[in-house]
Scaffold this motif. Structure first.
Motif: not given
Lengths: 442, 290, 330
Positions: A293-313
């Protein structure tokens, strides 16, 4: 000439008196304002920590509130995180703190015990009513000694999700969006995206070296093996377990064996995950969804996503989640009624909570927003990854002093192990003794 | 006499190779020192003149490839940074502290230098002891006192606790002792009051000492960080150094912005220094102030 | 009506004298009393208060029972704060390493500073009058700069990838340290690299003071003495060593005291550049005091630490004044 001397001394004394009296005077003025008929404006102050997305969320709700309450002016101030903690401590004894304060759930009780916070009046909302509306984990941060001191806005789950930079995936020929089946496959991808210039790591594949990240990952990895970080009495800690050893070993191996992050170059003090990710120096950044959320405001030009990562174990995700940001009211406020009106308006009213959570990309503490998430997800798509995880999150438990355990015990010792300054066993031992010393000292 | 004249003339004519060599070596060292001193400043100025895209380049450029004032424009137009207000706050605090410190230091210094009274040595000793108390020790109770005085989060909280300076009193006493007492007696015969003597006879003779004390009080106040950090909470009441850390944390990786902000904080005092450079130097040598 | 006038005239000499004395005394009392009261309130009271706080488990966040907030939730604990300094707990370890760091910093800064400023002052004094002012002005520039700005600047200069320093080191074909400010295992001769980095930045900012003090002292030495020595056949080095240096001794000692005392109290550059890290390798006592008092809600403990700092400073001052006094006599 003598007169002049006394004149100057007098002037100095007057200056002192004016300065001292100044505040009292405005104070009484304001108090009489409060008692005066409604058309006279009163001013409420609101404090929060500094984060562009949080600012945007709060400002939007304040604007609404002021429109609906033309007699109340809300003055909003923000502070850099470290300075915010200091400012709360220096301002409260002086009574110069704001009327309404955005506080992190785990801090609330230490201020409430000191008598610095105002109780949520029962006629506005009882604890039972709050339990209906809010998730238990975030709410409990605001519930001290069977009294309710505020209401949460965020369910803090700094786990299971990561920021990803598609440009770096493509540049290294890594499948995007990621198709991770288990944690090892994520490490493999991260390894491909780590870049070196000679011996110096210039880009980290997976940056998880932060105070929150290391602590939460460590706890989650213990839970996912079916272990626990608590001793049998439920108060003390026990990190002298095979599960804790495996968990820490995994964190250490990622840095030392797989070399997907250099913990000397990437940590809380330099190249903090949020900064380094948005500067393009990190492919996968392990941090809560609020950073998106912060990144969307501070870096409006950046393309990125937020994804799930697998469990460690194993295959089943299990996490420790704790209370997040919410609103409390100072015991010093001159207008408790209006201050609680604002605090309730921001936290308990569904559409305002929606406004706040969607701006900040944080997981709502309000159950109804998660139960029918369409609207929230439309505004904050990054939350999708975390919503899938929510059922797997369990309350972190009473850590006695969460900030001290996280930032002064877990983070520094785990970082030492990652940097190879101490061994895994030494780190676990230090964590065990020091964390239990904190429990014993209370 | 003879050796003296020989030595001066010898010095004048000594254009030996050895001397030339040692002189060029001296200049070489001095120029190297100048580079070490100036390059960080220049690097910061250049960084503030680069566009954001050039900042993140690895390895970094020294000279900007594209020159731009964007960073300054961003700061000047940022609604969260009322720069003029921050400058005003710093000036306000510094001016008050300088004027009041000079007044109390010269007055007390005058009394200790020129009057006899019971317990004088003991009182002066008490003042000297203050010199040995580090700020960090009185910082905590100092804050608690401000709480009681309702001066937390007020610019006056930065002024009122430091209106008397033990070192200033000590310094002024030294200077005023050197002023002949005959002048005072003459003024008394002319009917001057004691304060009149202070105001019209003593003060005008303290020009350079006052300048020195003033400059260093100003500098100390202008650059003060820890005390304002504790006392000031409202954004609008912050002084310049606080603005810089605030800005720094707000824009962690935007070095173009933080460096431009650093320049804006440094600029006023550098200008003052450029104008009064000689006085600064004389001030230190006179006072050994730190 | 007549009598008093006559009386006054008869005692003219005496009464005028005492009248003047009265006027003087009045002036002294009226001017000095407010100043002294002020000092009692803003200097002595805090000192006493700090001593008292050191015996309490005090946090201003908890409302105490008495006027000063002591007692009740902020109990008297006697010497417990001081005893805790020797225990094997995390805060005590941080405190002890802060003591070490504070001394390490001060004891390294002093000789390095002197080794730079004294020769530099001699060199500046040896060159043509016309350029002296120029170099002096340049060298003093960092000194007047705000410490926060200096710390922010140097933090960027030390940046591992984007910083100026590592770029220069790479440009001349050497391998720079991986990270100047965050690598806990980079330790040279027992001194952490981050500490070295802070020392460099601090000396860069601070050397102008001592330089100017030395230049002034050198100017105070009569030329004739040095010239006479040179005519007697002494070379420049001997002249400096045998004539100039002994004459500089008072200044040298004065400079030592000032440099020591100020480096024991450095805060800003640590706070902004390293924030005490890595692994508290650059946490000085001053930072411990600040953090415990205003971050960790532990003001009593912080006050006890500040007493330790006070004793250190007192000790250094007394020792150096003793040395100073004996040397002033020659």
């Amino acid at each position: 000439m003598k007169k002049m001397l006394y004149g100057i001394i007098l002037l100095a004394i007057i200056a002192v008196l004016v300065a001292c009296g100044g505040q009292d005077k405005t104070g009484t003025d304001q108090a009489s304002d409060g008692a005066a008929p409604k058309e006279e404006k009163i001013t409420l102050r609101l404090w929060s920590h500094q984060n562009a997305a949080f600012q945007a969320g709060n400002e939007a709700i304040i604007a609404k509130f002021m429109e609906q309450n033309p007699n109340i002016e809300v003055k909003y101030e923000t502070f850099e995180y470290d300075l915010f903690i200091q400012t709360l401590q220096t301002s409260m004894p002086a009574g110069t703190e704001a009327d309404v304060i955005e506080m992190f759930g785990t801090w609330v009780c230490s201020y409430a015990d000191g008598g610095r916070l105002s109780l949520l009046p029962d006629n506005l909302m009882t604890y039972g009513q709050a339990q209906e509306l809010f998730y238990q984990a975030p709410l409990d941060g605001y519930y001290c000694d069977n009294k309710l001191y505020g209401l949460p806005q965020e369910f803090n789950l700094e786990n299971g999700g990561s920021l990803v930079n598609p440009a770096l995936f493509e540049a290294h020929g890594v499948t995007y969006p990621p198709q991770w089946t288990d944690f090892a496959s994520m490490i493999a991808d991260a390894k491909k995206m780590t870049e070196f210039d000679g011996d110096i790591m210039t880009r980290a594949g997976f940056n998880y070296v932060t105070g929150d990240g290391l602590s939460f990952a460590f706890f989650a990895a213990i839970l996912q093996q079916g272990g626990s970080y608590f001793a049998d009495d439920g108060m003390h800690f026990n990190f002298d377990t095979p599960e804790a050893r495996n968990a820490l070993q995994l964190l250490v191996d990622m840095a030392q064996k797989d070399q997907i992050v250099d913990p000397v170059l990437f940590n809380d003090e330099s190249n903090w995950v949020g900064d380094s990710f948005f500067a393009g120096n990190v492919a996968i950044g392990f941090v809560g969804s609020w950073a998106a959320g912060e990144g969307m405001i501070n870096y409006p030009d950046m393309v990125f996503d937020y994804v799930e990562i697998p469990p460690y174990f194993g295959t089943e995700n299990r996490f420790a989640a704790d209370s997040g940001w919410g609103k409390v009211v100072s015991a010093n406020t001159k207008y408790p009624e209006e201050a609680w009106k604002l605090a309730m308006f921001m936290t308990a009213e569904k559409e305002n909570a929606l406004l706040w959570n969607s701006n900040t990309s944080t997981i709502p503490a309000l159950k109804s927003l998660v139960e029918s998430p369409e609207e929230l997800l439309a505004h904050a798509p990054f939350l999708k990854a975390t919503f899938n995880l929510l059922p797997h999150g369990q309350f972190i438990g009473d850590l006695t002093d969460r900030d001290q355990i996280f930032y002064e015990i877990l983070y520094p010792h785990i970082l030492d192990a990652l940097q190879g300054v101490v061994s895994v066993d030494e780190a676990l031992m230090s964590i065990n003794t020091e964390a239990n010393a904190v429990v014993d000292s209370r | 006499m003879e050796t003296y004249s020989i030595s001066t003339s010898g010095k004048q004519n000594k254009f030996s190779i050895k001397r030339l060599f040692s002189q060029s070596f001296a200049y070489l060292i001095l120029i190297f020192g100048t580079l070490v001193t100036l390059v960080p400043f220049i690097w910061v100025i250049f960084t503030s003149l680069k566009p954001a895209s050039e900042i993140i380049r690895i390895p970094p450029t020294f000279f900007p490839e594209t020159w731009t004032l964007d960073s300054y424009r961003t700061i000047f137009t940022d609604p969260h940074v009322p720069l003029a207000l921050f400058y005003f706050n710093s000036f306000f605090v510094a001016t008050f502290r300088v004027v009041i410190t000079i007044f109390t230091s010269t007055l007390a210094g005058f009394i200790f230098a020129k009057y006899k009274f019971g317990g004088k040595d003991a009182i002066f000793g008490f003042i000297l002891v203050q010199l040995m108390i580090p700020f960090q020790v009185v910082m905590i109770p100092g804050y608690l006192i401000l709480v009681k005085l309702h001066l937390v989060d007020s610019l006056w909280g930065l002024i009122i606790p430091s209106m008397v300076d033990a070192f200033g009193i000590f310094l002024m006493r030294q200077f005023i002792e050197g002023i002949p007492s005959e002048l005072m007696d003459a003024a008394r015969i002319d009917g001057s009051s004691e304060f009149g003597i202070y105001w019209r006879i003593i003060l005008p003779q303290l020009g350079s000492a006052i300048a020195a004390l003033g400059i260093f009080t100003f500098m100390g106040t202008w650059n003060d960080y820890l005390w304002p950090l504790i006392v000031i909470t409202t954004h609008e009441k912050r002084t310049l150094p606080l603005l810089l850390t605030w800005y720094n944390s707000q824009h962690g990786t935007r070095y173009d912005l933080t460096m431009a902000a650093s320049i804006l904080v440094l600029l006023p005092i550098l200008i003052v220094y450029a104008i009064f450079q000689r006085r600064f130097v004389r001030g230190i040598t006179m006072t050994g102030f730190k | 009506m007549d009598n008093p006038t006559i009386l006054a005239k008869q005692n003219k000499g005496k009464s005028k004298f005492s009248a003047l004395e009265r006027v003087k005394n009045k002036f002294v009392t009226r001017s000095l009393t407010p100043i002294m009261l002020y000092m009692l309130f803003f200097s002595l009271l805090p000192m006493v208060w700090a001593v008292v706080l050191g015996f309490f488990d005090y946090s201003p966040i908890r409302a105490g029972s008495s006027f000063l907030g002591l007692g009740g939730q902020n109990p008297f604990i006697g010497l417990d704060n001081y005893r805790a300094m020797f225990l094997d707990t995390q805060p005590a370890r941080v405190f002890r390493s802060a003591v070490v760091n504070t001394f390490m910093f001060a004891l390294l800064v002093l000789p390095i500073n002197l080794a730079i400023t004294l020769p530099l002052a001699v060199i500046i004094e040896s060159i043509h009058e016309r350029f002296k002012g120029f170099f002096r002005a340049i060298y003093f520039m960092p000194t007047i700069s705000s410490s926060v700005a200096v710390a922010v600047m140097w933090g960027y200069i030390y940046h591992p990838q984007q910083g100026l320093l590592n770029s220069i080191i790479r440009a001349v074909g050497l391998t720079p340290p991986k990270a100047w400010l965050t690598d806990p295992s980079a330790v040279y001769f027992g001194i952490p690299l981050a500490m070295i980095a802070v020392i460099i930045a601090y000396i860069w900012q601070d050397f102008g003071y001592n330089l100017i003090l030395f230049i002034a002292a050198l100017q105070g030495i009569p030329r004739e003495i040095q010239d006479a020595a040179r005519v007697d056949g002494a070379n420049a080095w001997n002249t400096f060593w045998r004539i100039t240096l002994p004459l500089l001794k008072p200044t040298l000692l004065f400079v030592c005291v000032l440099t020591m005392l100020s480096s024991l109290q450095v805060f800003v550059i640590f706070d902004v550049m390293t924030n005490g890290g890595p692994r508290n390798q650059t946490t000085p006592l001053v930072m411990s005091i600040y953090q415990n008092a205003f971050r960790y809600q532990n003001m009593g403990w912080a006050a006890a630490i500040s007493m330790v700092l006070f004793l250190i400073i007192l000790f250094v001052t007394i020792v150096q004044f003793k040395v100073l006094r004996t040397d002033w006599e020659y």
